[in-house]
Motif scaffolding. Sequence first.
Motif, PDB file in Angstrom:
ATOM      1  N   ASN A 104      23.641  20.209  31.938  1.00 59.69           N
ATOM      2  CA  ASN A 104      23.196  20.299  30.414  1.00 59.69           C
ATOM      3  C   ASN A 104      23.890  19.550  29.584  1.00 59.69           C
ATOM      4  N   ILE A 105      24.767  18.728  30.083  1.00 66.66           N
ATOM      5  CA  ILE A 105      25.767  17.912  29.083  1.00 66.66           C
ATOM      6  C   ILE A 105      25.152  16.451  29.125  1.00 66.66           C
ATOM      7  N   VAL A 106      24.990  15.757  28.029  1.00 70.77           N
ATOM      8  CA  VAL A 106      24.786  14.498  27.686  1.00 70.77           C
ATOM      9  C   VAL A 106      25.459  13.826  26.899  1.00 70.77           C
ATOM     10  N   PHE A 107      26.323  12.828  27.432  1.00 66.50           N
ATOM     11  CA  PHE A 107      27.326  12.105  27.000  1.00 66.50           C
ATOM     12  C   PHE A 107      26.596  10.448  26.605  1.00 66.50           C
ATOM     13  N   VAL A 108      26.513  10.200  25.390  1.00 63.44           N
ATOM     14  CA  VAL A 108      25.880   8.865  25.215  1.00 63.44           C
ATOM     15  C   VAL A 108      27.016   8.045  24.694  1.00 63.44           C
ATOM     16  N   THR A 109      27.195   6.677  25.014  1.00 59.88           N
ATOM     17  CA  THR A 109      27.831   5.521  24.111  1.00 59.88           C
ATOM     18  C   THR A 109      27.071   5.032  23.361  1.00 59.88           C
ATOM     19  N   THR A 110      27.777   5.075  22.106  1.00 60.30           N
ATOM     20  CA  THR A 110      26.920   4.718  20.798  1.00 60.30           C
ATOM     21  C   THR A 110      27.272   3.296  20.446  1.00 60.30           C
ATOM     22  N   ARG A 111      26.586   2.316  20.013  1.00 58.10           N
ATOM     23  CA  ARG A 111      26.798   1.024  19.450  1.00 58.10           C
ATOM     24  C   ARG A 111      27.268   1.269  17.967  1.00 58.10           C
ATOM     25  N   LYS A 112      26.870   2.089  17.444  1.00 57.63           N
ATOM     26  CA  LYS A 112      27.381   2.346  16.068  1.00 57.63           C
ATOM     27  C   LYS A 112      28.372   3.478  16.143  1.00 57.63           C
ATOM     28  N   ASP A 113      29.544   3.586  15.277  1.00 56.69           N
ATOM     29  CA  ASP A 113      30.288   4.680  14.945  1.00 56.69           C
ATOM     30  C   ASP A 113      29.690   6.004  15.382  1.00 56.69           C
ATOM     31  N   GLY A 160      21.153  14.636   9.379  1.00 51.93           N
ATOM     32  CA  GLY A 160      20.560  14.484   8.217  1.00 51.93           C
ATOM     33  C   GLY A 160      19.184  14.593   8.692  1.00 51.93           C
ATOM     34  N   ARG A 161      18.699  14.403   9.967  1.00 47.57           N
ATOM     35  CA  ARG A 161      17.507  14.834  10.652  1.00 47.57           C
ATOM     36  C   ARG A 161      17.204  15.912  11.268  1.00 47.57           C
ATOM     37  N   GLY A 162      18.083  16.967  10.949  1.00 44.25           N
ATOM     38  CA  GLY A 162      17.939  18.344  11.594  1.00 44.25           C
ATOM     39  C   GLY A 162      18.493  18.742  13.233  1.00 44.25           C
ATOM     40  N   VAL A 163      19.457  17.635  13.564  1.00 45.54           N
ATOM     41  CA  VAL A 163      19.755  17.705  14.790  1.00 45.54           C
ATOM     42  C   VAL A 163      21.399  17.513  14.937  1.00 45.54           C
ATOM     43  N   LEU A 164      21.976  18.731  15.388  1.00 42.42           N
ATOM     44  CA  LEU A 164      23.182  18.720  15.646  1.00 42.42           C
ATOM     45  C   LEU A 164      23.791  18.227  16.803  1.00 42.42           C
ATOM     46  N   GLY A 165      24.590  16.978  17.031  1.00 44.24           N
ATOM     47  CA  GLY A 165      25.197  16.758  18.093  1.00 44.24           C
ATOM     48  C   GLY A 165      26.716  16.838  17.759  1.00 44.24           C
ATOM     49  N   ILE A 166      27.562  16.245  18.614  1.00 48.88           N
ATOM     50  CA  ILE A 166      28.986  16.074  18.139  1.00 48.88           C
ATOM     51  C   ILE A 166      29.529  14.905  18.756  1.00 48.88           C
ATOM     52  N   ALA A 167      30.256  14.169  17.777  1.00 50.26           N
ATOM     53  CA  ALA A 167      30.872  12.867  18.082  1.00 50.26           C
ATOM     54  C   ALA A 167      32.080  13.301  18.697  1.00 50.26           C
ATOM     55  N   LEU A 168      32.566  12.947  20.020  1.00 53.46           N
ATOM     56  CA  LEU A 168      33.797  13.078  20.730  1.00 53.46           C
ATOM     57  C   LEU A 168      34.406  11.635  21.043  1.00 53.46           C
ATOM     58  N   GLY A 169      35.121  11.173  20.146  1.00 51.62           N
ATOM     59  CA  GLY A 169      35.544   9.819  20.213  1.00 51.62           C
ATOM     60  C   GLY A 169      34.841   8.906  19.537  1.00 51.62           C
ATOM     61  N   ARG A 170      35.172   7.604  19.417  1.00 50.08           N
ATOM     62  CA  ARG A 170      34.919   6.512  18.565  1.00 50.08           C
ATOM     63  C   ARG A 170      33.640   6.242  18.633  1.00 50.08           C
ATOM     64  N   ASP A 171      33.105   6.088  20.138  1.00 49.00           N
ATOM     65  CA  ASP A 171      31.753   5.719  20.343  1.00 49.00           C
ATOM     66  C   ASP A 171      30.937   6.581  21.433  1.00 49.00           C
ATOM     67  N   ARG A 172      31.437   7.953  21.477  1.00 50.63           N
ATOM     68  CA  ARG A 172      30.644   8.864  22.102  1.00 50.63           C
ATOM     69  C   ARG A 172      30.116  10.101  21.467  1.00 50.63           C
ATOM     70  N   LEU A 173      29.021  10.248  21.956  1.00 50.47           N
ATOM     71  CA  LEU A 173      28.461  11.360  21.125  1.00 50.47           C
ATOM     72  C   LEU A 173      27.657  12.412  22.174  1.00 50.47           C
ATOM     73  N   ARG A 174      27.857  13.476  22.141  1.00 48.17           N
ATOM     74  CA  ARG A 174      27.533  14.412  23.320  1.00 48.17           C
ATOM     75  C   ARG A 174      26.403  15.545  22.487  1.00 48.17           C
ATOM     76  N   PHE A 175      25.484  15.727  23.530  1.00 49.59           N
ATOM     77  CA  PHE A 175      24.579  16.713  23.243  1.00 49.59           C
ATOM     78  C   PHE A 175      24.530  17.729  24.394  1.00 49.59           C
ATOM     79  N   VAL A 176      24.461  19.140  24.251  1.00 48.30           N
ATOM     80  CA  VAL A 176      24.480  20.026  25.187  1.00 48.30           C
ATOM     81  C   VAL A 176      23.214  21.000  25.001  1.00 48.30           C
ATOM     82  N   PHE A 177      22.375  21.135  25.940  1.00 47.14           N
ATOM     83  CA  PHE A 177      21.360  21.787  26.201  1.00 47.14           C
ATOM     84  C   PHE A 177      21.833  23.467  26.265  1.00 47.14           C
ATOM     85  N   HIS A 178      21.030  24.407  25.904  1.00 45.43           N
ATOM     86  CA  HIS A 178      21.534  25.787  26.257  1.00 45.43           C
ATOM     87  C   HIS A 178      20.242  26.676  25.927  1.00 45.43           C
TER      88      HIS A 178
END
Length: 338
Positions: free
Chosen positions: A281-290, A300-318
């Motif tokens: 259920n966990i999606v970690f993505v490496t992002t080009r931007k910070d 700002g577009r109604g979706v909460l993910g969480i930055a865990l590291g400079r270029d890593r963003l996590r989304f968790v489904f539940h």
Amino acid sequence: MFDLRSDTVTRPTAAMREAMASAEVGDDVFGEDPTVNRLQERAAQLFGKQAALFVPSGTMGNQICLGALTHPGEEIIAEASAHILLNEGGSASRLWGCQVTTVAGVRGAPSLEDVAASVRSPDVHHPVSAVLSLENTHNYSGGSVLAQDHVDALAALARRLGLKLHMDGARIFNAQVASGVPVARIVRDMDLVSVCLSKGLGAPVGSLVVGDRERIATCRRLRKALGGGMRQAGVLAAAGLLALDEGPALLAADHARAAALARELAKLPGCEIDPGEVRTNIVFVTTRKDARSAEEALAGRGVLGIALGRDRLRFVFHRDVGDDALSAVVAACREVFR
Ligand SMILES: Cc1ncc(COP(=O)(O)O)c(C=O)c1O
């Protein structure tokens, strides 16, 4: 807002609230709360262990396990991005006088060679190697599932080397659903396992520690020492029972949504992800931007993910986010990462 920061954000269902309101309770520090006892018996049976203990959180569960398996001056071997190392406030040293030594992992799994090499020789200068701690599923590796034959091989190695075995099974039911291996089989060789009810399974509060009777008795002492004896905790255990009974069947839908998101993210130029590695259920993505500015742009577009590291963003489904959340996060990411 669609909240995909973590599967800890789930709210108790109406059925859970009803069960909590009508729970039979007693003083659990005296072992007299019938609902807590029922939850513990159910968990012990499900995990194929002699006993279980209800504890307030996954962190306390992990730390009670480590406290029960070590003495001061000993060393715990863990994968380099394990929750017990990075996210528990340094508790192994703070509480138990133990240090953690790390081994690199591939998708959360340390190699047999690295584990063997990390064990100290019996020299007075060295700490005593005491415990091998595994995390399954492995949060920072993107909810990866440890291959069961590898867990078995690590366990056999640990036994040969005189190590005890702990599993941080905060999301062990996600591992069961993704692999088809029942939790009792996954933890067969573990001495103590911590399991969260308050993540994907949906309970508002609580975790369980499972193991043999003697070790769980030690865990009960440690729980009390940490202030985790909770008196009429049946009001929480009642929700935990529903989480344990009904939660696992709902996880496959979370996994499917996570996989769908990973496939969409792989198409975007601002993201790097291997969809083949998203199994739970966990999606970690490496992002080009910070990652933090991406997190803000998504919020700002109604979706909460969480930055865990400079270029890593996590989304968790539940269980509290469905197909509408998947569509929203895909649309928001298309804008932010195009
Ligand atoms: C792998 C893992 N172990 C343990 C925990 C700790 O759980 P809790 O937040 O209940 O202390 C978490 C929480 O996210 C986790 O991801």
